[in-house]
Write a protein that holds these residues in place. Structure first.
Motif, PDB file in Angstrom:
ATOM      1  N   LEU A  56       0.829  -1.202   0.000  1.00 53.60           N
ATOM      2  CA  LEU A  56       0.000   0.000   0.000  1.00 53.60           C
ATOM      3  C   LEU A  56       0.867   1.256   0.000  1.00 53.60           C
ATOM      4  O   LEU A  56       0.648   2.184  -0.790  1.00 53.60           O
ATOM      5  CB  LEU A  56      -0.922  -0.006   1.218  1.00 53.60           C
ATOM      6  CG  LEU A  56      -1.710   1.275   1.492  1.00 53.60           C
ATOM      7  CD1 LEU A  56      -2.676   1.568   0.364  1.00 53.60           C
ATOM      8  CD2 LEU A  56      -2.457   1.160   2.820  1.00 53.60           C
ATOM      9  N   LEU A  57       1.857   1.302   0.885  1.00 53.31           N
ATOM     10  CA  LEU A  57       2.743   2.466   0.952  1.00 53.31           C
ATOM     11  C   LEU A  57       3.520   2.651  -0.341  1.00 53.31           C
ATOM     12  O   LEU A  57       3.679   3.781  -0.834  1.00 53.31           O
ATOM     13  CB  LEU A  57       3.706   2.323   2.133  1.00 53.31           C
ATOM     14  CG  LEU A  57       3.103   2.514   3.518  1.00 53.31           C
ATOM     15  CD1 LEU A  57       4.134   2.190   4.603  1.00 53.31           C
ATOM     16  CD2 LEU A  57       2.593   3.937   3.691  1.00 53.31           C
ATOM     17  N   GLY A  58       4.019   1.557  -0.901  1.00 54.78           N
ATOM     18  CA  GLY A  58       4.770   1.652  -2.153  1.00 54.78           C
ATOM     19  C   GLY A  58       3.920   2.200  -3.284  1.00 54.78           C
ATOM     20  O   GLY A  58       4.345   3.114  -4.012  1.00 54.78           O
ATOM     21  N   ASP A  59       2.714   1.665  -3.438  1.00 57.15           N
ATOM     22  CA  ASP A  59       1.834   2.128  -4.513  1.00 57.15           C
ATOM     23  C   ASP A  59       1.389   3.574  -4.284  1.00 57.15           C
ATOM     24  O   ASP A  59       1.313   4.383  -5.218  1.00 57.15           O
ATOM     25  CB  ASP A  59       0.622   1.210  -4.642  1.00 57.15           C
ATOM     26  CG  ASP A  59       0.963  -0.138  -5.265  1.00 57.15           C
ATOM     27  OD1 ASP A  59       2.069  -0.270  -5.837  1.00 57.15           O
ATOM     28  OD2 ASP A  59       0.126  -1.056  -5.194  1.00 57.15           O
ATOM     29  N   PHE A  60       1.081   3.904  -3.033  1.00 59.52           N
ATOM     30  CA  PHE A  60       0.702   5.276  -2.681  1.00 59.52           C
ATOM     31  C   PHE A  60       1.832   6.247  -3.000  1.00 59.52           C
ATOM     32  O   PHE A  60       1.624   7.295  -3.615  1.00 59.52           O
ATOM     33  CB  PHE A  60       0.335   5.342  -1.197  1.00 59.52           C
ATOM     34  CG  PHE A  60       0.005   6.722  -0.702  1.00 59.52           C
ATOM     35  CD1 PHE A  60      -1.295   7.190  -0.745  1.00 59.52           C
ATOM     36  CD2 PHE A  60       0.996   7.548  -0.196  1.00 59.52           C
ATOM     37  CE1 PHE A  60      -1.613   8.471  -0.279  1.00 59.52           C
ATOM     38  CE2 PHE A  60       0.698   8.828   0.272  1.00 59.52           C
ATOM     39  CZ  PHE A  60      -0.613   9.286   0.228  1.00 59.52           C
ATOM     40  N   LEU A  61       3.047   5.896  -2.575  1.00 60.25           N
ATOM     41  CA  LEU A  61       4.184   6.797  -2.739  1.00 60.25           C
ATOM     42  C   LEU A  61       4.581   6.981  -4.193  1.00 60.25           C
ATOM     43  O   LEU A  61       5.007   8.074  -4.587  1.00 60.25           O
ATOM     44  CB  LEU A  61       5.378   6.303  -1.910  1.00 60.25           C
ATOM     45  CG  LEU A  61       5.216   6.467  -0.401  1.00 60.25           C
ATOM     46  CD1 LEU A  61       6.364   5.780   0.343  1.00 60.25           C
ATOM     47  CD2 LEU A  61       5.145   7.939  -0.024  1.00 60.25           C
ATOM     48  N   LYS A  62       4.441   5.942  -5.015  1.00 60.06           N
ATOM     49  CA  LYS A  62       4.806   6.145  -6.418  1.00 60.06           C
ATOM     50  C   LYS A  62       3.827   7.106  -7.098  1.00 60.06           C
ATOM     51  O   LYS A  62       4.233   7.917  -7.934  1.00 60.06           O
ATOM     52  CB  LYS A  62       4.929   4.814  -7.169  1.00 60.06           C
ATOM     53  CG  LYS A  62       3.670   4.028  -7.408  1.00 60.06           C
ATOM     54  CD  LYS A  62       4.027   2.670  -8.040  1.00 60.06           C
ATOM     55  CE  LYS A  62       2.813   1.843  -8.370  1.00 60.06           C
ATOM     56  NZ  LYS A  62       3.169   0.512  -8.904  1.00 60.06           N
ATOM     57  N   GLY A  63       2.561   7.060  -6.714  1.00 55.39           N
ATOM     58  CA  GLY A  63       1.604   8.027  -7.234  1.00 55.39           C
ATOM     59  C   GLY A  63       1.907   9.428  -6.743  1.00 55.39           C
ATOM     60  O   GLY A  63       1.902  10.394  -7.516  1.00 55.39           O
ATOM     61  N   ALA A  64       2.199   9.559  -5.449  1.00 55.11           N
ATOM     62  CA  ALA A  64       2.493  10.869  -4.865  1.00 55.11           C
ATOM     63  C   ALA A  64       3.745  11.471  -5.478  1.00 55.11           C
ATOM     64  O   ALA A  64       3.774  12.671  -5.815  1.00 55.11           O
ATOM     65  CB  ALA A  64       2.643  10.736  -3.350  1.00 55.11           C
ATOM     66  N   GLY A  82       1.850  13.412 -14.868  1.00 61.14           N
ATOM     67  CA  GLY A  82       2.615  12.452 -14.072  1.00 61.14           C
ATOM     68  C   GLY A  82       1.702  11.430 -13.420  1.00 61.14           C
ATOM     69  O   GLY A  82       1.996  10.231 -13.381  1.00 61.14           O
ATOM     70  N   GLY A  83       0.550  11.906 -12.916  1.00 65.05           N
ATOM     71  CA  GLY A  83      -0.419  11.007 -12.304  1.00 65.05           C
ATOM     72  C   GLY A  83      -0.989  10.002 -13.284  1.00 65.05           C
ATOM     73  O   GLY A  83      -1.082   8.798 -12.991  1.00 65.05           O
ATOM     74  N   GLY A 104      -5.119   0.826  -9.747  1.00 62.44           N
ATOM     75  CA  GLY A 104      -4.682   2.200  -9.610  1.00 62.44           C
ATOM     76  C   GLY A 104      -5.232   2.981  -8.436  1.00 62.44           C
ATOM     77  O   GLY A 104      -5.044   4.195  -8.362  1.00 62.44           O
ATOM     78  N   VAL A 105      -5.888   2.298  -7.497  1.00 65.46           N
ATOM     79  CA  VAL A 105      -6.543   3.027  -6.406  1.00 65.46           C
ATOM     80  C   VAL A 105      -5.525   3.618  -5.438  1.00 65.46           C
ATOM     81  O   VAL A 105      -5.573   4.813  -5.119  1.00 65.46           O
ATOM     82  CB  VAL A 105      -7.551   2.118  -5.670  1.00 65.46           C
ATOM     83  CG1 VAL A 105      -8.148   2.840  -4.466  1.00 65.46           C
ATOM     84  CG2 VAL A 105      -8.647   1.676  -6.627  1.00 65.46           C
ATOM     85  N   ALA A 106      -4.584   2.809  -4.949  1.00 71.08           N
ATOM     86  CA  ALA A 106      -3.591   3.325  -3.993  1.00 71.08           C
ATOM     87  C   ALA A 106      -2.721   4.401  -4.629  1.00 71.08           C
ATOM     88  O   ALA A 106      -2.455   5.444  -4.018  1.00 71.08           O
ATOM     89  CB  ALA A 106      -2.735   2.178  -3.450  1.00 71.08           C
ATOM     90  N   ALA A 107      -2.290   4.164  -5.864  1.00 71.42           N
ATOM     91  CA  ALA A 107      -1.509   5.189  -6.579  1.00 71.42           C
ATOM     92  C   ALA A 107      -2.346   6.444  -6.780  1.00 71.42           C
ATOM     93  O   ALA A 107      -1.854   7.565  -6.632  1.00 71.42           O
ATOM     94  CB  ALA A 107      -1.023   4.645  -7.916  1.00 71.42           C
ATOM     95  N   GLY A 108      -3.623   6.262  -7.102  1.00 71.84           N
ATOM     96  CA  GLY A 108      -4.521   7.402  -7.293  1.00 71.84           C
ATOM     97  C   GLY A 108      -4.678   8.223  -6.026  1.00 71.84           C
ATOM     98  O   GLY A 108      -4.694   9.459  -6.076  1.00 71.84           O
ATOM     99  N   GLY A 110      -2.422   8.493  -3.743  1.00 77.29           N
ATOM    100  CA  GLY A 110      -1.172   9.232  -3.612  1.00 77.29           C
ATOM    101  C   GLY A 110      -1.170  10.493  -4.463  1.00 77.29           C
ATOM    102  O   GLY A 110      -0.717  11.559  -4.027  1.00 77.29           O
ATOM    103  N   ILE A 111      -1.711  10.381  -5.657  1.00 78.21           N
ATOM    104  CA  ILE A 111      -1.765  11.523  -6.577  1.00 78.21           C
ATOM    105  C   ILE A 111      -2.654  12.624  -6.020  1.00 78.21           C
ATOM    106  O   ILE A 111      -2.255  13.792  -5.968  1.00 78.21           O
ATOM    107  CB  ILE A 111      -2.273  11.059  -7.959  1.00 78.21           C
ATOM    108  CG1 ILE A 111      -1.273  10.095  -8.593  1.00 78.21           C
ATOM    109  CG2 ILE A 111      -2.531  12.263  -8.879  1.00 78.21           C
ATOM    110  CD1 ILE A 111      -1.854   9.244  -9.709  1.00 78.21           C
ATOM    111  N   ILE A 112      -3.862  12.263  -5.585  1.00 80.73           N
ATOM    112  CA  ILE A 112      -4.768  13.316  -5.111  1.00 80.73           C
ATOM    113  C   ILE A 112      -4.329  13.876  -3.756  1.00 80.73           C
ATOM    114  O   ILE A 112      -4.672  14.997  -3.420  1.00 80.73           O
ATOM    115  CB  ILE A 112      -6.248  12.873  -5.080  1.00 80.73           C
ATOM    116  CG1 ILE A 112      -6.482  11.739  -4.094  1.00 80.73           C
ATOM    117  CG2 ILE A 112      -6.737  12.528  -6.474  1.00 80.73           C
ATOM    118  CD1 ILE A 112      -7.950  11.442  -3.857  1.00 80.73           C
ATOM    119  N   THR A 113      -3.544  13.108  -2.996  1.00 79.35           N
ATOM    120  CA  THR A 113      -3.000  13.647  -1.746  1.00 79.35           C
ATOM    121  C   THR A 113      -2.095  14.838  -2.031  1.00 79.35           C
ATOM    122  O   THR A 113      -2.125  15.844  -1.318  1.00 79.35           O
ATOM    123  CB  THR A 113      -2.225  12.560  -0.978  1.00 79.35           C
ATOM    124  OG1 THR A 113      -3.133  11.515  -0.621  1.00 79.35           O
ATOM    125  CG2 THR A 113      -1.578  13.119   0.275  1.00 79.35           C
TER     126      THR A 113
END
Length: 194
Positions: A56-64, A82-83, A104-108, A110-113
């Motif tokens: 979760l953290l990895g996918d979140f952080l790559k989006g962010a 980029g997102g 793409g939910v966790a990455a998404g 991260g992007i909207i964060t």
């Protein structure tokens, strides 16, 4: 290094298959078990809470990170490009022959964060409410995506972010169409089920 190279980096970040790599630590190919996705939910189901949180953290952080780099280099439009690139590489991973591989939910998130924190807080809150009430992570993801698509207009976000909200939410819902059908049929896995 030219600034546009950050978009190459964003795509490469999206292609990092954290769930697949975590599965290799336990000798499990997540593509061949559970839902077959290299996403966070399948990682939790197959690999347990500790590795699931790392995925979760990895996918979140790559989006962010992809959104942050794009925003830094080119402003709002750079952030959403980029997102989009990180979500595309995650969801149709080039390392696995571009087959649908994640949603793409966790990455998404991260992007909207990075780009729209107010939208993110509301989307996360409704995601959690739906998952707690139904134990369907997929339905929480769909509701979270719909929340993003609506609140980008409620909060008067820049036009670029509205485009991202509509397109990314549509992609997440499209990628969850089989989950929606299983919910309707009563065959969808609930969070916590073996």
């Amino acid at each position: 290094m030219p600034r546009y190279s950050i978009f190459i980096l964003a795509y490469c970040l999206g292609a990092i298959p954290f769930a697949y790599l975590a599965g290799q630590l336990k000798g499990i190919d997540v593509r061949r078990h559970g839902s077959g996705n290299i996403g966070t939910t399948n990682a939790f189901r197959l690999l347990g809470v500790k590795l699931g949180i790392l995925v979760l953290l990895g996918d979140f952080l790559k989006g962010a990170l992809a959104a942050l780099l794009g925003l830094w280099a080119y402003g709002p439009w750079g952030g959403i490009i980029g997102g989009f690139l990180v979500m595309a590489a995650h969801s149709w991973n080039p390392l696995f022959k571009f087959r649908p591989s994640g949603k793409g939910v966790a990455a998404g998130f991260g992007i909207i964060t990075v780009l729209m924190p107010k939208v993110m807080f509301l989307a996360i809150a409704l995601f959690i409410v739906v998952v707690v009430l139904t134990r369907y992570v997929s339905m929480g993801s769909v509701v979270g995506a719909l929340t993003v698509a609506i609140t980008v207009f409620v909060f008067s976000e820049p036009f670029a972010y509205r485009v991202f909200g509509l397109v990314a939410a549509s992609a997440v819902i499209y990628l969850h169409r089989s989950n929606i059908q299983r919910v309707l049929n009563g065959t969808e896995h609930r969070f916590g089920d073996k």
